[in-house]
Scaffold this motif. Structure first.
Motif, PDB file in Angstrom:
ATOM      1  N   ARG A  74     -13.610  -2.269  -6.341  1.00 36.66           N
ATOM      2  CA  ARG A  74     -13.480  -1.837  -4.834  1.00 36.66           C
ATOM      3  C   ARG A  74     -13.067  -2.913  -3.908  1.00 36.66           C
ATOM      4  N   GLU A  75     -13.935  -4.098  -4.083  1.00 37.67           N
ATOM      5  CA  GLU A  75     -13.871  -5.157  -2.896  1.00 37.67           C
ATOM      6  C   GLU A  75     -12.411  -5.600  -2.865  1.00 37.67           C
ATOM      7  N   ALA A  76     -12.111  -6.022  -4.202  1.00 34.64           N
ATOM      8  CA  ALA A  76     -10.725  -6.697  -4.241  1.00 34.64           C
ATOM      9  C   ALA A  76      -9.689  -5.725  -3.858  1.00 34.64           C
ATOM     10  N   LEU A  77      -9.760  -4.433  -3.957  1.00 32.94           N
ATOM     11  CA  LEU A  77      -8.533  -3.396  -3.942  1.00 32.94           C
ATOM     12  C   LEU A  77      -8.449  -3.380  -2.420  1.00 32.94           C
ATOM     13  N   ARG A  78      -9.832  -3.130  -1.621  1.00 33.55           N
ATOM     14  CA  ARG A  78      -9.917  -3.263  -0.119  1.00 33.55           C
ATOM     15  C   ARG A  78      -8.958  -4.303   0.288  1.00 33.55           C
ATOM     16  N   HIS A  79      -9.154  -5.622  -0.072  1.00 36.65           N
ATOM     17  CA  HIS A  79      -8.684  -6.722   0.833  1.00 36.65           C
ATOM     18  C   HIS A  79      -7.097  -6.792   0.319  1.00 36.65           C
ATOM     19  N   LEU A  80      -6.846  -6.547  -0.806  1.00 38.50           N
ATOM     20  CA  LEU A  80      -5.332  -6.426  -1.353  1.00 38.50           C
ATOM     21  C   LEU A  80      -4.771  -5.201  -0.512  1.00 38.50           C
ATOM     22  N   GLY A  81      -5.293  -4.189  -0.224  1.00 37.87           N
ATOM     23  CA  GLY A  81      -4.691  -3.366   0.568  1.00 37.87           C
ATOM     24  C   GLY A  81      -4.410  -3.772   2.049  1.00 37.87           C
ATOM     25  N   ASP A  82      -5.583  -4.500   2.518  1.00 39.74           N
ATOM     26  CA  ASP A  82      -5.139  -5.132   3.915  1.00 39.74           C
ATOM     27  C   ASP A  82      -3.987  -5.879   3.973  1.00 39.74           C
ATOM     28  N   LEU A 118       1.655   1.178  -0.595  1.00 38.16           N
ATOM     29  CA  LEU A 118       0.924   0.495  -1.591  1.00 38.16           C
ATOM     30  C   LEU A 118      -0.562   0.407  -0.877  1.00 38.16           C
ATOM     31  N   ALA A 119      -0.733   0.002   0.198  1.00 36.68           N
ATOM     32  CA  ALA A 119      -1.811  -0.012   0.750  1.00 36.68           C
ATOM     33  C   ALA A 119      -2.784   1.413   0.640  1.00 36.68           C
ATOM     34  N   LEU A 120      -2.060   2.393   0.856  1.00 35.21           N
ATOM     35  CA  LEU A 120      -2.912   3.760   0.747  1.00 35.21           C
ATOM     36  C   LEU A 120      -3.275   3.919  -0.615  1.00 35.21           C
ATOM     37  N   GLU A 121      -2.336   3.540  -1.766  1.00 35.30           N
ATOM     38  CA  GLU A 121      -2.737   3.752  -3.161  1.00 35.30           C
ATOM     39  C   GLU A 121      -4.251   2.913  -3.338  1.00 35.30           C
ATOM     40  N   ARG A 122      -3.882   1.612  -3.019  1.00 36.31           N
ATOM     41  CA  ARG A 122      -5.259   0.714  -3.192  1.00 36.31           C
ATOM     42  C   ARG A 122      -6.504   1.242  -2.595  1.00 36.31           C
ATOM     43  N   TRP A 123      -6.361   1.604  -1.191  1.00 41.44           N
ATOM     44  CA  TRP A 123      -7.438   2.216  -0.402  1.00 41.44           C
ATOM     45  C   TRP A 123      -7.931   3.378  -0.709  1.00 41.44           C
ATOM     46  N   ARG A 124      -7.241   4.334  -1.222  1.00 44.98           N
ATOM     47  CA  ARG A 124      -7.872   5.557  -1.966  1.00 44.98           C
ATOM     48  C   ARG A 124      -8.608   5.098  -3.133  1.00 44.98           C
TER      49      ARG A 124
END
Length: 280
Positions: free
Chosen positions: A182-190, A200-206
């Protein structure tokens, strides 16, 4: 039912106690978690030290979402109980130092401006050392995650941070750690959002939101929902974004997560919580 605590005794397995306290902390019930840990007694030094460390870790989570510094004293106690070089207590100290250096004049400041270069360099080396001596894949991933956060938020080195987040996500998937993922996806999405890759941000943040919710991380899930509100506004749904942010503010207020509530209200006034604050 009333229990006479002067005569009652109860035996609980240490692992169950620590797991229960961690889950309470993840849910934003930090004071209840700390009260449970403070009420526990243990004759064995190794169990007592783990109780103290869990209390320090819980205080770190509380401070992040409430803006306090209750972890400082608890970390000092845990460090006295645990042997030199204990990975978990060293990582807890890294997390505390990372947050303290992020605050300049009481407010978060991204990038190196106004910060002690020597302290930042030491922090960077400590994160790398923890990654190199991590005892398992999960903890190696957490050290990589914080190496990325240091690169991103203290040095403004987006390329180095992205590589660290990717390594953290790989480790999370290998170790089966949803909170790290969750933490990694949050910041990759950023990073995706900043690059204009909103899909891609939406996919990762969801995915990050679902992982946090599944792990019981209530304040973390709320902070993730605010990022989804950002994307909703950016992609043409201001009404949906406002409704989501209003609920984030309401829930954060109820939890006592004042900085998150203030961030949600600022979003409702037009601010972008994904934008770094002005740097002098």
């Amino acid at each position: 039912m009333t229990i006479d605590t002067t005569v009652a005794s109860l035996t609980v397995k240490p692992g169950e106690l620590l797991s229960a306290a961690r889950e309470l902390g993840l849910a934003g019930r930090w004071d209840r978690a700390l009260a449970l840990l403070d009420a526990a007694t243990a004759d064995a030094p190794e169990i007592r030290s783990r109780i103290l460390l869990t209390a320090a870790q819980t205080a770190l989570e509380k401070d992040w979402f409430t803006g306090g510094d209750s972890a400082r004293a608890r970390l000092a106690v845990a460090e006295r109980e645990l042997p030199d070089g204990d990975w978990d207590v060293d990582f807890a100290r890294l997390r505390h130092t990372y947050r303290q250096l992020l605050l300049v004049d009481g407010a978060p400041r991204f990038g190196p401006a106004g910060k002690d270069p020597e302290a930042l360099g030491t922090l960077c080396r400590r994160a790398e050392a923890l990654r190199d001596r991590a005892p398992d894949e999960g903890r190696r991933g957490w050290a990589a995650m914080y190496a990325g956060l240091v690169a991103d938020n203290h040095f403004a080195d987006r390329a180095a941070a992205h590589a660290c987040y990717t390594a953290a996500l790989d480790a999370a998937e290998s170790a089966g750690d949803p909170l790290l993922a969750r933490e990694a996806l949050r910041h990759l999405g950023d990073h995706d959002h900043d690059a204009g890759e909103d899909g891609l941000a939406l996919e990762r943040w969801r995915r990050a939101t679902a992982l946090g919710a599944g792990a019981g991380a209530v304040p973390g899930t709320l902070s993730q929902q605010l990022l989804l509100a950002v994307l909703a506004r950016d992609t043409g749904d201001p009404a949906g974004a406002a409704a989501l942010a209003a609920e984030v503010a309401r829930w954060a207020d109820a939890l006592g997560a004042a900085p998150l509530a203030a961030q949600a209200r600022a979003f409702l006034s037009g601010a972008d919580p994904t934008a770094p604050p002005p740097t002098p």
